[in-house]
Motif scaffolding. Structure first.
Motif, PDB file in Angstrom:
ATOM      1  N   ASP A  89       0.764  -1.077   0.029  1.00 41.43           N
ATOM      2  CA  ASP A  89      -0.105  -0.105   0.238  1.00 41.43           C
ATOM      3  C   ASP A  89       0.889   1.244   0.138  1.00 41.43           C
ATOM      4  N   VAL A  90       1.971   1.277  -0.769  1.00 42.40           N
ATOM      5  CA  VAL A  90       2.764   2.222  -0.844  1.00 42.40           C
ATOM      6  C   VAL A  90       2.420   3.080  -2.321  1.00 42.40           C
ATOM      7  N   SER A  91       1.883   4.280  -2.189  1.00 41.52           N
ATOM      8  CA  SER A  91       1.288   4.975  -3.214  1.00 41.52           C
ATOM      9  C   SER A  91       2.382   5.449  -4.431  1.00 41.52           C
ATOM     10  N   GLY A  92       1.937   5.703  -5.292  1.00 42.89           N
ATOM     11  CA  GLY A  92       2.714   6.237  -6.454  1.00 42.89           C
ATOM     12  C   GLY A  92       3.570   7.751  -6.112  1.00 42.89           C
ATOM     13  N   ALA A  93       2.670   8.457  -5.324  1.00 42.66           N
ATOM     14  CA  ALA A  93       3.052   9.892  -4.984  1.00 42.66           C
ATOM     15  C   ALA A  93       4.240   9.686  -4.106  1.00 42.66           C
ATOM     16  N   ALA A  94       4.269   8.575  -3.174  1.00 44.53           N
ATOM     17  CA  ALA A  94       5.238   8.651  -2.188  1.00 44.53           C
ATOM     18  C   ALA A  94       6.655   8.142  -2.828  1.00 44.53           C
ATOM     19  N   LEU A  95       6.271   7.062  -3.746  1.00 47.39           N
ATOM     20  CA  LEU A  95       7.583   6.586  -4.345  1.00 47.39           C
ATOM     21  C   LEU A  95       8.148   7.265  -5.182  1.00 47.39           C
ATOM     22  N   LEU A  96       7.287   8.371  -6.111  1.00 44.31           N
ATOM     23  CA  LEU A  96       8.017   9.162  -6.889  1.00 44.31           C
ATOM     24  C   LEU A  96       8.656  10.404  -6.163  1.00 44.31           C
ATOM     25  N   GLY A  97       7.815  10.712  -5.266  1.00 48.67           N
ATOM     26  CA  GLY A  97       8.314  11.690  -4.060  1.00 48.67           C
ATOM     27  C   GLY A  97       9.649  11.594  -3.669  1.00 48.67           C
ATOM     28  N   GLY A  98       9.962  10.299  -3.261  1.00 47.90           N
ATOM     29  CA  GLY A  98      10.947   9.828  -2.791  1.00 47.90           C
ATOM     30  C   GLY A  98      12.370  10.116  -3.550  1.00 47.90           C
ATOM     31  N   HIS A  99      12.137   9.787  -4.819  1.00 49.80           N
ATOM     32  CA  HIS A  99      13.086   9.973  -5.878  1.00 49.80           C
ATOM     33  C   HIS A  99      13.450  11.731  -5.902  1.00 49.80           C
ATOM     34  N   VAL A 100      12.253  12.261  -6.005  1.00 52.52           N
ATOM     35  CA  VAL A 100      12.461  13.595  -6.230  1.00 52.52           C
ATOM     36  C   VAL A 100      13.184  14.379  -4.936  1.00 52.52           C
ATOM     37  N   MET A 101      12.718  14.033  -3.949  1.00 53.63           N
ATOM     38  CA  MET A 101      13.412  14.447  -2.550  1.00 53.63           C
ATOM     39  C   MET A 101      15.086  14.212  -2.592  1.00 53.63           C
ATOM     40  N   ALA A 102      15.246  12.853  -2.934  1.00 54.09           N
ATOM     41  CA  ALA A 102      16.712  12.361  -2.800  1.00 54.09           C
ATOM     42  C   ALA A 102      17.396  13.230  -4.012  1.00 54.09           C
ATOM     43  N   SER A 103      16.750  13.419  -5.110  1.00 49.55           N
ATOM     44  CA  SER A 103      17.332  14.409  -6.109  1.00 49.55           C
ATOM     45  C   SER A 103      17.674  15.732  -5.483  1.00 49.55           C
ATOM     46  N   ILE A 104      16.784  16.318  -4.701  1.00 55.01           N
ATOM     47  CA  ILE A 104      17.109  17.615  -4.185  1.00 55.01           C
ATOM     48  C   ILE A 104      18.378  17.495  -3.213  1.00 55.01           C
ATOM     49  N   VAL A 105      18.269  16.485  -2.193  1.00 53.62           N
ATOM     50  CA  VAL A 105      19.314  16.555  -1.412  1.00 53.62           C
ATOM     51  C   VAL A 105      20.683  16.276  -2.052  1.00 53.62           C
ATOM     52  N   LYS A 106      20.933  15.374  -3.097  1.00 51.82           N
ATOM     53  CA  LYS A 106      22.050  15.199  -3.975  1.00 51.82           C
ATOM     54  C   LYS A 106      22.741  16.584  -4.835  1.00 51.82           C
ATOM     55  N   ASN A 107      21.374  17.265  -5.303  1.00 52.19           N
ATOM     56  CA  ASN A 107      21.815  18.555  -5.776  1.00 52.19           C
ATOM     57  C   ASN A 107      22.090  19.857  -4.851  1.00 52.19           C
ATOM     58  N   ILE A 108      21.876  19.688  -3.698  1.00 52.81           N
ATOM     59  CA  ILE A 108      22.202  20.675  -2.833  1.00 52.81           C
ATOM     60  C   ILE A 108      23.693  20.348  -2.490  1.00 52.81           C
ATOM     61  N   ALA A 109      24.111  19.251  -2.273  1.00 51.45           N
ATOM     62  CA  ALA A 109      25.514  19.001  -2.232  1.00 51.45           C
ATOM     63  C   ALA A 109      26.278  19.399  -3.354  1.00 51.45           C
ATOM     64  N   SER A 110      26.037  19.112  -4.479  1.00 52.98           N
ATOM     65  CA  SER A 110      26.478  19.715  -5.995  1.00 52.98           C
ATOM     66  C   SER A 110      26.700  21.087  -5.747  1.00 52.98           C
ATOM     67  N   THR A 111      25.620  21.732  -5.296  1.00 59.38           N
ATOM     68  CA  THR A 111      25.489  23.280  -5.274  1.00 59.38           C
ATOM     69  C   THR A 111      26.740  23.950  -4.336  1.00 59.38           C
ATOM     70  N   VAL A 112      26.704  23.044  -3.183  1.00 61.90           N
ATOM     71  CA  VAL A 112      27.858  23.527  -2.153  1.00 61.90           C
ATOM     72  C   VAL A 112      29.057  23.261  -2.952  1.00 61.90           C
ATOM     73  N   VAL A 113      29.362  22.171  -3.654  1.00 67.35           N
ATOM     74  CA  VAL A 113      30.867  21.964  -4.000  1.00 67.35           C
ATOM     75  C   VAL A 113      31.061  23.015  -5.358  1.00 67.35           C
ATOM     76  N   VAL A 114      30.021  23.325  -6.087  1.00 68.07           N
ATOM     77  CA  VAL A 114      30.181  24.415  -7.098  1.00 68.07           C
ATOM     78  C   VAL A 114      30.701  25.728  -6.416  1.00 68.07           C
ATOM     79  N   ILE A 115      29.978  26.077  -5.383  1.00 68.04           N
ATOM     80  CA  ILE A 115      30.273  27.344  -4.807  1.00 68.04           C
ATOM     81  C   ILE A 115      31.639  27.262  -4.294  1.00 68.04           C
ATOM     82  N   ALA A 116      31.764  26.290  -3.587  1.00 69.92           N
ATOM     83  CA  ALA A 116      33.214  26.096  -2.872  1.00 69.92           C
ATOM     84  C   ALA A 116      34.529  26.345  -4.012  1.00 69.92           C
TER      85      ALA A 116
END
Length: 247
Positions: A90-117
């Motif tokens: 009973d895991v919804s599609g919104a939760a599954l796709l939302g998990g991928h999206v939020m993980a992408s945001i976390v990874k991109n924040i790390a990349s942004t910190v690297v770019v600025i540094a």
């Protein structure tokens, strides 16, 4: 909400275990910054230090590439059978796709910190105050969110991870046709209209204005409107295509 948090944790762990993709997402900002500043910077005239001009463009380029990787994770889930197991719990599609999206945001924040540094190490000197940094972060996160959901749609449409990965290369080309690396008035006349009226330019000019304490005009609102429109369409399409793939 509980399922969403679980899926975010799962996707974040999967990202941390995929060392090749993780290293690439962190090394790409360094390679792009060094490439443009030291190889091309001496030949491009922007009226100031080229690193100051190009840093916002590299920020957007790397976040676009990182957001596009969301589709690879979605395509992998859709082709390995794990989605059927999640739906049986009973895991919804919104939760599954939302998990991928939020993980992408976390990874991109790390990349942004690297770019600025890296940019700071090679001469980038932002003039932003606290509100400027908040404005830059806000518009960048909105863009990452929209592009990640768009990439999730691509992952639902494609039949393999290789096909989904090709979307990343398409995403990387969009910032090139903008004010990211050269002033728009140096482009051919037939290309200037495209560069002026596409989402990357508004977002890059907003980042440039916020970080360098320069006037931003209507660019933040235009950039946010683009992100909101892409997000709305992408979330709607994701719901439709996920339902079709899992029926």
């Amino acid at each position: 909400m509980s399922a969403l948090l679980t899926m975010i944790g799962r996707c974040t762990r999967l990202t941390s275990r995929d060392m090749d993709a993780l290293i690439m997402s962190l090394m790409l900002p360094i390679m792009m910054m060094v490439l443009f500043v030291y190889l091309f910077g001496g030949a491009i005239r922007t009226g100031g230090d080229y690193v100051t001009y190009v840093a916002p463009g590299v920020l957007l380029l790397c976040t676009a590439w990182g957001a596009a990787q969301t589709g690879v994770g979605v395509a992998n889930d859709m082709t390995t059978g794990i989605v059927d197991r999640f739906r049986s719990m009973d895991v919804s599609g919104a939760a599954l796709l939302g998990g991928h999206v939020m993980a992408s945001i976390v990874k991109n924040i790390a990349s942004t910190v690297v770019v600025i540094a890296v940019a700071l190490l090679i001469g980038f000197r932002p003039q932003a105050d606290l509100l400027g940094w908040l404005g830059a972060c806000g518009i960048l996160v909105a863009f990452i969110l929209a592009m990640s959901w768009l990439s999730a749609v691509v992952g639902l449409l494609t039949k393999s991870t290789d096909a989904a990965a090709s979307f990343a290369f398409i995403m990387m080309f969009l910032p090139y046709v903008s004010s990211a690396f050269v002033p728009i008035d140096t482009l051919p006349s037939w290309l200037q209209g495209v560069a002026t009226h596409q989402p990357s330019t508004a977002i890059i000019e907003s980042l440039r204005g916020f970080l360098l304490d320069q006037p931003v005009g209507n660019n933040p609102w235009i950039g946010l409107a683009w992100s909101a429109g892409i997000l709305l369409v992408s979330v709607t399409l994701a719901a439709v295509f996920f339902q079709r793939r899992t029926d």
